[in-house]
Enzyme design. Structure first.
Site, PDB file in Angstrom:
ATOM      1  CB  CYS A 267      45.420  41.960  39.769  1.00 37.07           C
ATOM      2  SG  CYS A 267      47.014  41.445  39.496  1.00 37.07           S
ATOM      3  CG  HIS A 315      47.090  45.848  40.450  1.00 34.69           C
ATOM      4  ND1 HIS A 315      46.590  44.528  41.332  1.00 34.69           N
ATOM      5  CD2 HIS A 315      46.177  46.607  40.224  1.00 34.69           C
ATOM      6  CE1 HIS A 315      45.229  44.833  41.294  1.00 34.69           C
ATOM      7  NE2 HIS A 315      44.938  46.163  40.694  1.00 34.69           N
ATOM      8  CG  HIS A 327      41.134  46.849  39.996  1.00 31.27           C
ATOM      9  ND1 HIS A 327      42.409  47.309  40.919  1.00 31.27           N
ATOM     10  CD2 HIS A 327      40.286  47.601  40.667  1.00 31.27           C
ATOM     11  CE1 HIS A 327      41.976  48.105  41.859  1.00 31.27           C
ATOM     12  NE2 HIS A 327      40.725  47.984  41.799  1.00 31.27           N
TER      13      HIS A 327
END
Length: 351
Positions: A267, A315, A327
């Site tokens: 990520c 994240h 993402h």
């Protein structure tokens, strides 16, 4: 002109507390299980699938947290390795300077010996620690001004050399500790992913197939209903536009923990790489990226903003307009589009 602002809620989105993978799996399990039957076995089976899919989502969250810790430790280790190399170079140069000064003073002592004997004070040149001799003030009385200056320079150079050696030793100790951290976090990631694979392989075949389809999706193939057309979205000009273009070009690339592209990403590796394509450096981890710019409300998000998820900032995705982020969602999946509220939003950062 289509607005890039999200039109639904104002303020942070916290309506869902599940990850992408657990949501996808729960949806797949519900769809495949059909209407609930009155018999207890069917209800137990559905409950078991829900428990398994929830466990899988939790394991992927834990793996991602461990991945970001690995990324942070790896970044620190890389930085320390560069610092150690720099210190070693400086230490080597300091040693060369000491050697040259000792050679020059040794030549002076040899010349004095040939001319009728060496001054006792210059015998300190044969010692590895002339500074201990220089601490005795009477030694300076036996040297002329030029010799005293040479010896003082040598003393200072040796002290600088010792400082460099101590600094290098300390950095080497830090580097070794960093290497242990990297190895520990890597082992943790591998353990979580192995546990997730076991849970995944234990799912019924049809549920596992639904998960595989969701994992391969890039968010544009109908797996996510109501996904808006982003073709008319124009991000803020400049570096944000270049970063958004890079992130969107990466859609479809596989998730790989610890990877910063260009073929695969985790990520924070995706967002760092995307901004790198725009000529902008941002930190390696999602926690670091949270502080890599100005905080703005979610209701004011613009394309190129970094959306930080979960309270521990484990994240990150890039906002691309119309309530969507790009993402790298979880291991086994591909870089994709998802609604900005796919996880609890902790912050929005504008680099």
């Amino acid at each position: 002109m289509v607005s890039h602002r999200r039109t639904s809620p104002s303020g942070p989105v916290t309506r869902t507390g599940v990850t992408v993978v657990s949501a996808a799996l729960a949806t797949a399990a519900a769809a495949l299980s059909g209407p609930p039957a009155s018999a207890d076995p069917a209800e137990s089976s559905a409950a078991g699938r829900g428990t398994a899919t929830g466990r899988l989502g939790t394991l992927y969250e834990e793996a991602e947290r461990a991945t970001e810790k690995f990324n942070g430790a790896d970044e620190r280790t890389r930085r320390l390795r560069a610092e150690v190399a720099h210190l070693r170079d400086r230490t080597a140069r300091a040693q060369e300077r000491v050697n040259r000064m000792r050679h020059r003073l040794g030549a002076l002592a040899a010349a004095q010996y040939r001319s009728g004997g060496i001054d006792p004070a210059l015998r300190l040149l044969l010692s590895e620690r002339p500074d201990s001799y220089l601490e005795k003030a009477f030694a300076l009385d036996r040297l002329n001004a030029a010799q005293a200056g040479e010896l003082r320079d040598l003393q200072a150079a040796q002290r600088a050399l010792e400082q460099q050696r101590r600094a290098t030793a300390a950095k080497l100790a830090d580097l070794e500790a960093g290497r242990r951290d990297v190895a520990r976090h890597k082992k943790d990631v591998q353990h979580k992913l192995a546990a997730a694979r076991r849970v995944l392989h234990g799912l019924p075949r049809n549920v596992r197939a639904a998960y595989d389809r969701a994992a391969r999706s890039d968010g544009r193939d109908g797996m996510l209903p109501g996904l808006p057309d982003l073709s008319g979205i124009l991000p803020t000009p400049g570096r944000a536009a270049a970063a958004v273009a890079a992130a969107r070009a990466a859609v479809g690339a596989p998730y790989a923990w610890g990877s910063t592209g260009p073929a695969s990403f985790d990520c924070s590796g995706l967002t760092q790489w995307a901004y790198g394509q725009a000529g902008v450096w941002i930190p390696r981890t999602s926690q670091g990226q949270r502080g890599a710019g100005r905080q703005v409300p979610l209701s004011e998000a613009q394309p190129g903003d970094l959306v930080i998820y979960r309270s521990d900032a484990s994240h990150v995705g890039m906002y691309v307009g119309n309530g969507q982020v790009v993402h790298a969602p979880y291991p086994g999946a591909r870089v994709r589009y998802d609604p900005v509220g796919v996880m609890p939003v902790a912050a929005v950062t504008r680099p």
